[in-house]
Design a protein around this motif. Structure first.
Motif, short mmCIF file in Angstrom:
data_model
loop_
_atom_site.label_atom_id
_atom_site.label_comp_id
_atom_site.label_asym_id
_atom_site.label_seq_id
_atom_site.Cartn_x
_atom_site.Cartn_y
_atom_site.Cartn_z
N PHE A 103 0.84 -1.20 0.00
CA PHE A 103 0.00 0.00 0.00
C PHE A 103 0.87 1.25 0.00
CE2 PHE A 103 -2.80 -3.15 1.93
CZ PHE A 103 -3.99 -2.92 1.25
N GLU A 104 0.46 2.22 -0.80
CA GLU A 104 1.10 3.52 -0.80
C GLU A 104 0.45 4.38 0.27
OE1 GLU A 104 1.85 7.10 -4.05
OE2 GLU A 104 1.27 5.11 -4.76
N LYS A 105 1.27 5.17 0.99
CA LYS A 105 0.72 6.09 1.99
C LYS A 105 0.18 7.32 1.29
CE LYS A 105 4.10 4.86 5.56
NZ LYS A 105 5.24 5.40 6.30
N PRO A 106 -0.86 7.95 1.79
CA PRO A 106 -1.64 7.55 2.96
C PRO A 106 -2.45 6.29 2.67
CG PRO A 106 -2.65 9.46 1.92
CD PRO A 106 -1.37 9.18 1.19
N ILE A 107 -2.54 5.44 3.67
CA ILE A 107 -3.16 4.13 3.52
C ILE A 107 -4.67 4.22 3.63
CG2 ILE A 107 -3.31 1.82 4.55
CD1 ILE A 107 -0.40 2.37 5.55
N ASP A 108 -5.34 3.50 2.75
CA ASP A 108 -6.80 3.36 2.82
C ASP A 108 -7.06 2.29 3.88
OD1 ASP A 108 -9.40 2.32 2.47
OD2 ASP A 108 -9.41 2.82 0.35
N ASN A 109 -7.53 2.71 5.06
CA ASN A 109 -7.71 1.78 6.18
C ASN A 109 -8.64 0.62 5.85
OD1 ASN A 109 -6.00 3.37 7.70
ND2 ASN A 109 -7.66 4.51 8.67
N ALA A 110 -9.73 0.89 5.13
CA ALA A 110 -10.67 -0.17 4.77
C ALA A 110 -10.00 -1.21 3.87
CB ALA A 110 -11.90 0.41 4.10
N ALA A 111 -9.20 -0.75 2.92
CA ALA A 111 -8.49 -1.67 2.02
C ALA A 111 -7.46 -2.50 2.79
CB ALA A 111 -7.83 -0.90 0.89
N LEU A 112 -6.77 -1.86 3.76
CA LEU A 112 -5.80 -2.58 4.58
C LEU A 112 -6.49 -3.67 5.39
CD1 LEU A 112 -2.93 -2.91 5.76
CD2 LEU A 112 -3.55 -1.18 7.46
N LEU A 113 -7.59 -3.34 6.03
CA LEU A 113 -8.31 -4.34 6.84
C LEU A 113 -8.85 -5.47 5.96
CD1 LEU A 113 -10.18 -1.96 9.32
CD2 LEU A 113 -8.20 -3.43 9.81
N MET A 114 -9.29 -5.14 4.76
CA MET A 114 -9.77 -6.18 3.84
C MET A 114 -8.62 -7.10 3.43
SD MET A 114 -11.74 -5.83 0.16
CE MET A 114 -12.83 -4.59 0.84
N ALA A 115 -7.45 -6.53 3.16
CA ALA A 115 -6.29 -7.34 2.78
C ALA A 115 -5.89 -8.27 3.92
CB ALA A 115 -5.12 -6.44 2.40
N ILE A 116 -5.91 -7.77 5.15
CA ILE A 116 -5.58 -8.60 6.32
C ILE A 116 -6.57 -9.75 6.42
CG2 ILE A 116 -5.53 -8.65 8.85
CD1 ILE A 116 -4.42 -5.71 8.65
N ASP A 117 -7.86 -9.43 6.27
CA ASP A 117 -8.90 -10.45 6.32
C ASP A 117 -8.66 -11.54 5.28
OD1 ASP A 117 -10.78 -10.20 8.32
OD2 ASP A 117 -12.44 -9.83 6.92
N LEU A 118 -8.36 -11.14 4.06
CA LEU A 118 -8.13 -12.10 2.99
C LEU A 118 -6.90 -12.97 3.28
CD1 LEU A 118 -8.91 -9.88 -0.11
CD2 LEU A 118 -10.25 -11.82 0.72
N LEU A 119 -5.82 -12.35 3.79
CA LEU A 119 -4.61 -13.12 4.10
C LEU A 119 -4.86 -14.11 5.24
CD1 LEU A 119 -1.90 -10.32 3.84
CD2 LEU A 119 -2.28 -12.23 2.27
N VAL A 120 -5.58 -13.68 6.26
CA VAL A 120 -5.87 -14.57 7.41
C VAL A 120 -6.78 -15.70 6.99
CG1 VAL A 120 -7.03 -14.67 9.65
CG2 VAL A 120 -5.46 -12.82 9.17
N HIS A 121 -7.84 -15.41 6.25
CA HIS A 121 -8.78 -16.45 5.86
C HIS A 121 -8.17 -17.39 4.81
CE1 HIS A 121 -11.49 -13.85 8.03
NE2 HIS A 121 -12.27 -14.91 8.15
N GLY A 122 -7.37 -16.85 3.92
CA GLY A 122 -6.70 -17.69 2.94
C GLY A 122 -5.74 -18.66 3.60
N LYS A 123 -5.07 -18.19 4.66
CA LYS A 123 -4.12 -19.02 5.40
C LYS A 123 -4.85 -20.17 6.09
CE LYS A 123 -0.21 -17.85 8.10
NZ LYS A 123 0.38 -16.93 9.05
N HIS A 124 -6.01 -19.86 6.71
CA HIS A 124 -6.77 -20.89 7.41
C HIS A 124 -7.33 -21.92 6.44
CE1 HIS A 124 -6.26 -19.19 11.29
NE2 HIS A 124 -6.79 -18.03 10.95
N GLU A 125 -7.74 -21.48 5.24
CA GLU A 125 -8.30 -22.40 4.27
C GLU A 125 -7.24 -23.39 3.79
OE1 GLU A 125 -10.03 -20.07 1.16
OE2 GLU A 125 -11.51 -19.20 2.51
N THR A 126 -6.00 -22.93 3.59
CA THR A 126 -4.96 -23.81 3.10
C THR A 126 -4.45 -24.75 4.19
OG1 THR A 126 -3.26 -22.15 3.50
CG2 THR A 126 -4.17 -22.26 1.27
N SER A 127 -4.58 -24.35 5.46
CA SER A 127 -4.08 -25.22 6.53
C SER A 127 -5.16 -26.13 7.09
CB SER A 127 -3.48 -24.37 7.66
OG SER A 127 -4.48 -23.56 8.25
#
Length: 128
Positions: A103-127
């Motif tokens: 992400f380029e600053k200033p960061i879009d907080n909603a986009a950051l939280l969505m990216a975190i959600d996708l990374l966390v859920h993707g990790k759980h799905e693969t494990s």
């Protein structure tokens, strides 16, 4: 939710991001630079690291390289406001080294939280 290591040398940006992440129910450990983050990673095992790229003592690029080698399962998000170069150059480099998202600053907080959600859920799905 996720355990997140936030590495940002700008205290105002770091404090703001900690608040955003905590409001979204994430556990946040923060570091002011890459050296401090390396010390934290000797004891803590976060799910995700969010790191600035341009920092004193140890850059985010160096930190990303270390994390990819020592903690290959950790997801990485790179952030940058640039420096002498356009921030996209640093962010492209961080992704080529292994950052999942940037992400380029200033960061879009909603986009950051969505990216975190996708990374966390993707990790759980693969494990699972």
């Amino acid at each position: 939710m996720a355990r997140i290591l936030l590495v940002e040398d700008d205290e105002l940006v770091r404090d703001m991001l900690v608040q955003v992440l905590q409001r979204a129910s994430h556990t946040v450990i923060s570091a002011a630079d890459g050296e401090e983050a390396s010390e934290i990673l000797k004891k803590e095992h976060p799910d995700i690291m969010i790191t600035d790229i341009i920092m004193p003592k140890k850059s985010g690029i160096t930190l990303i390289s270390e994390v990819i080698n020592r903690h290959p399962a950790m997801e990485i998000i790179a952030i940058s406001g640039g420096g002498r170069l356009d921030p996209m150059g640093y962010l492209d480099l961080s992704e080529s080294l292994g950052a999942a998202v940037s992400f380029e600053k200033p960061i879009d907080n909603a986009a950051l939280l969505m990216a975190i959600d996708l990374l966390v859920h993707g990790k759980h799905e693969t494990s699972a």
